[in-house]
Write an enzyme that holds these catalytic residues in place. Structure first.
Site, mmCIF file in Angstrom:
data_model
loop_
_atom_site.group_PDB
_atom_site.id
_atom_site.type_symbol
_atom_site.label_atom_id
_atom_site.label_comp_id
_atom_site.label_asym_id
_atom_site.label_seq_id
_atom_site.Cartn_x
_atom_site.Cartn_y
_atom_site.Cartn_z
ATOM 1 N N THR A 39 22.306 -54.923 61.043
ATOM 2 C CA THR A 39 20.587 -55.292 61.205
ATOM 3 C C THR A 39 19.944 -54.522 61.157
ATOM 4 O OG1 THR A 39 20.135 -57.491 61.870
ATOM 5 C CG2 THR A 39 21.574 -55.638 63.815
ATOM 6 N N ASP B 167 17.943 -58.253 71.555
ATOM 7 C CA ASP B 167 19.576 -58.600 72.046
ATOM 8 C C ASP B 167 19.358 -58.957 73.424
ATOM 9 O OD1 ASP B 167 19.594 -60.064 70.104
ATOM 10 O OD2 ASP B 167 21.110 -58.509 68.819
ATOM 11 N N THR C 209 19.595 -60.164 59.636
ATOM 12 C CA THR C 209 20.598 -59.158 59.236
ATOM 13 C C THR C 209 21.753 -59.386 57.931
ATOM 14 O OG1 THR C 209 21.608 -59.849 61.543
ATOM 15 C CG2 THR C 209 23.366 -59.231 60.585
ATOM 16 N N ASN D 235 18.510 -56.740 63.193
ATOM 17 C CA ASN D 235 17.797 -57.926 63.792
ATOM 18 C C ASN D 235 17.035 -58.961 63.365
ATOM 19 O OD1 ASN D 235 18.158 -59.636 65.950
ATOM 20 N ND2 ASN D 235 17.151 -57.711 67.443
ATOM 21 N N SER E 132 25.800 -58.221 71.464
ATOM 22 C CA SER E 132 25.781 -58.598 69.388
ATOM 23 C C SER E 132 26.768 -59.981 69.752
ATOM 24 C CB SER E 132 26.116 -57.837 68.661
ATOM 25 O OG SER E 132 25.712 -58.250 67.425
ATOM 26 N N SER E 133 26.077 -60.818 68.069
ATOM 27 C CA SER E 133 26.458 -62.067 67.917
ATOM 28 C C SER E 133 27.810 -61.528 66.341
ATOM 29 C CB SER E 133 25.925 -62.971 67.628
ATOM 30 O OG SER E 133 24.796 -63.965 68.832
ATOM 31 N N ARG F 191 26.543 -49.943 66.516
ATOM 32 C CA ARG F 191 25.739 -50.540 67.731
ATOM 33 C C ARG F 191 24.388 -49.350 67.735
ATOM 34 N NH1 ARG F 191 23.214 -55.432 67.352
ATOM 35 N NH2 ARG F 191 22.941 -56.255 69.221
ATOM 36 N N GLY G 171 22.103 -64.212 61.012
ATOM 37 C CA GLY G 171 21.707 -65.227 61.470
ATOM 38 C C GLY G 171 21.744 -65.462 63.375
ATOM 39 N N GLY G 172 21.961 -64.614 63.332
ATOM 40 C CA GLY G 172 21.407 -64.175 64.813
ATOM 41 C C GLY G 172 22.878 -65.138 65.943
HETATM 42 O O1 DON Z 1 23.211 -58.902 67.027
HETATM 43 C C1 DON Z 1 23.156 -59.614 66.983
HETATM 44 O O2 DON Z 1 23.518 -60.198 66.631
HETATM 45 C C2 DON Z 1 21.542 -60.110 66.143
HETATM 46 N N1 DON Z 1 20.899 -59.358 66.126
HETATM 47 C C3 DON Z 1 21.618 -60.503 65.167
HETATM 48 C C4 DON Z 1 19.987 -61.055 64.178
HETATM 49 C C5 DON Z 1 20.557 -61.298 62.837
HETATM 50 O O3 DON Z 1 21.545 -62.045 62.073
HETATM 51 C C6 DON Z 1 19.070 -62.171 61.997
HETATM 52 N N2 DON Z 1 19.458 -62.844 61.167
HETATM 53 N N3 DON Z 1 19.282 -63.641 60.691
#
Ligand code: DON
Length: 577
Positions: free
Chosen positions: A404, A428, A386, A406, A457-458, A113, A478-479
């Site tokens: 990712t 984040d 991501t 982000n 993160s998720s 990360r 997908g955040g």
């Molecule tokens: O680490 C995370 O949770 C986010 N930075 C992920 C970003 C993400 O999945 C964007 N995609 N659609």
């Protein structure tokens, strides 16, 4: 003659009545217990399979496996190929997480990360009035966290690599020189973000052209960078010409990352979170990702309710998951942050008694309100663009990787000389307690900005076992919706007997405590279900998110063959042999 004719008629009648009865019973069963249905199967490979965001990347990984490499070797090759073929999220300027399970059942995880730069401060995205400065944590040089991908890939190689690194990076170099054909979806994305590329870089960048589907983009600067990494190793990115060019460019743009930040970056091996759901053992990413913990909380909260008795995506199914999600995301926002910086009561958060108490206020007749649900009380403790890919090799090793930048193309800052984008992962963090980030997630002190801290993160790269054997490998971008996308796929397979392709293609929904809405994919849910949920007080949001997650997954079938699930929401592809 007469008698026999009569008997024949009677037999026919019996058969008819019997058939109608059987059909009626089985129809009833199939609506009530959809788990009884036949499995629909997609792409199947005999021995080894890779599912990723681009066919080129899956194919490059498979070629490495065919040359005798393992899933770990293939991971390095696939990841670097995604940097070329899928610059939207594939990266060397971002970071990620990897969860693995070796053929002998050992599990582990790698955290590469991004980290906050040494010069980062808690209030760096606030103005004098302590209000958030719009866009500062998402666009441009100040949004960038210290990248971890190259450190991560070299850490994997050091511990598990069997083929020389030069061999694993070469296909990405060749692909960058040869070029990648633009897909329809990619052309749309490049068009959509073109203005922001200009804004973030104060100039036009190489990717800033009117690309059409079918055009070929060559990444010649990136090919040179990858060649230098091939020849000089990990230090090329952090201490060599590539690092220097990156720092020079960021300083020109007003960024705060220094050479010292690059010198200090290390990837970390971590103990993944492992928990059971019914007869499954689930291994997933731990902090600094909230993915595994949140998913454990949700699955354990619903376990006593036997969710499989309700039809897939029915009112009750959505209701139960939503209420469990509401509580888990409320805990996420309060308790979770980088475990190297804050104490997190991990065991208490996934304790069955605690979760049972959290669900006590759930009522089938009426939605709970997020405004009335806060984080749970834990006894004293020491103080979402991501991409995901899944690999199972011919030896039985399994790897789940989510990586990712982000946002789409990260901070949009493009190191022209190096030919790559840099992340905007700083968003984040919780820039101000209670103020949502780009995924609408709110955070608190646990996820406040501090120098060298990793932002929460998720991402949820996950491996599922059943009876001590590998069952699934999966994950998603997908955040904030990553966690709920992954868990819906685990339920699709385990509770509803879906095949992997069928599962990833199913419509999804999502709830994250705040905002207090159930996001659903448009056209995926029937009107009656939606209206019943509304009557119970659930706010349904169909507009905001066209797609929820983009899951790339592998399922081990009962005959030990591997079924791929490549999400049709993207250009994703399963390749195997
Ligand atoms: O680490 C995370 O949770 C986010 N930075 C992920 C970003 C993400 O999945 C964007 N995609 N659609």
């Amino acid at each position: 003659m007469e008698i026999s004719k009569y008997n024949f008629m009677k037999t026919k009648l019996y058969i008819l009545v019997f058939t109608v009865l059987v059909l009626t019973i089985s129809c009833k069963n199939s609506t009530k217990y959809s788990a009884k249905k036949e499995k629909t199967i997609g792409y199947v490979a005999d021995k080894a399979l890779i599912v990723s965001a681009r066919e080129e990347a899956s194919q490059i990984g498979i070629d490495i496996l065919k040359e005798g490499g393992t899933a770990f070797d293939a991971m390095i090759a696939t990841d670097l190929a995604l940097t070329v073929a899928y610059p939207f999220a594939g990266n060397i300027g971002g970071g990620g997480f990897m969860v693995y399970r070796t053929s002998d059942g050992k599990t582990g995880a790698l955290d590469y990360r991004e980290k906050a730069p040494l010069a980062a401060t808690k209030d760096m995205y606030l103005n004098d009035a302590k209000e958030i400065i719009e866009g500062k944590s998402t666009l441009g040089a100040v949004a960038i966290g210290v990248p971890g991908t190259i450190a991560g890939l070299f850490a994997v190689h050091k511990k598990f690599g069997t083929l020389p690194f030069e061999k694993l990076i070469q296909p990405a170099i060749d692909l960058a020189n040869r070029g990648v054909v633009v897909t329809v979806k990619q052309a749309k994305r490049l068009e959509k973000y073109r203005e922001l590329f200009r804004e973030a870089n104060n100039r036009t960048i190489a990717l800033d052209k009117d690309w059409k589907a079918g055009d070929t983009i060559k990444f010649l600067a990136l090919a040179k960078t990858l060649k230098r990494i091939r020849d000089n190793g990990r230090d090329e990115f952090y201490k060599g010409q590539t690092g220097q060019e990156m720092i020079d460019y960021l300083q020109e743009l007003g960024g705060i990352i220094t050479q010292e930040d690059l010198n200090k970056y290390e990837a970390k091996w971590r103990k993944p979170i492992q928990f059971t759901y019914k007869d499954l053992t689930i291994t997933s990413m731990t902090l600094p990702s909230s993915g595994g913990i949140c998913m454990a909380q949700i699955l354990k909260s619903i376990e006593p309710y036997n969710i499989g008795q309700y039809a897939h995506n029915s009112e009750k199914y959505i209701q139960l998951l939503t209420e469990a999600e509401r509580r888990a995301y409320a805990d996420r926002s309060h308790y979770l942050g980088d475990i190297d910086f804050v104490a997190v009561p991990l065991d208490s958060l996934i304790d069955n008694n605690y979760l049972e108490k959290r669900m006590a206020s759930f009522n089938w007749n009426q939605a709970n309100k997020s405004s009335a649900i806060s984080f749970g009380k834990i006894k004293a403790y020491e103080s979402d663009e991501t991409t995901h890919y899944s690999i199972v090799d011919q030896f039985g090793n399994a790897i789940a990787v989510t990586t990712t930048l982000n946002g789409a193309y990260g901070s949009k800052v493009y190191v022209e000389k190096g030919g790559f984008f840099l992340n905007n992962e700083m968003d984040d963090f919780s820039a101000k307690p209670g103020v949502p980030n780009m995924f609408g997630l709110v955070g608190a002190e646990a996820n406040a900005i501090a120098p060298e801290k990793r932002m929460l993160s998720s991402m949820t790269p996950t491996i599922v076992e059943k009876n001590g054997k590998l069952l699934m490998v999966l994950g998603s971008p997908g955040g904030s919706t990553i966690i709920t996308s992954v868990l819906q796929n685990i339920l699709n397979v385990s509770e509803y007997n879906m095949g992997m392709q069928e599962s990833v293609s199913k419509p999804r929904f999502h709830h994250q405590w705040l905002p207090d809405v159930v996001k659903i994919e448009p056209n995926g849910f029937d009107e009656e279900t939606k209206s019943n949920l509304k009557n119970k007080g659930y706010k349904i949001d169909e507009s905001n998110s066209v797609v929820i997650g983009k899951v790339d997954a592998i399922l081990v079938l009962p005959n030990e063959k591997l079924e791929g699930g490549a999400d049709p929401r993207g250009d994703d592809a399963a390749v195997g042999f």
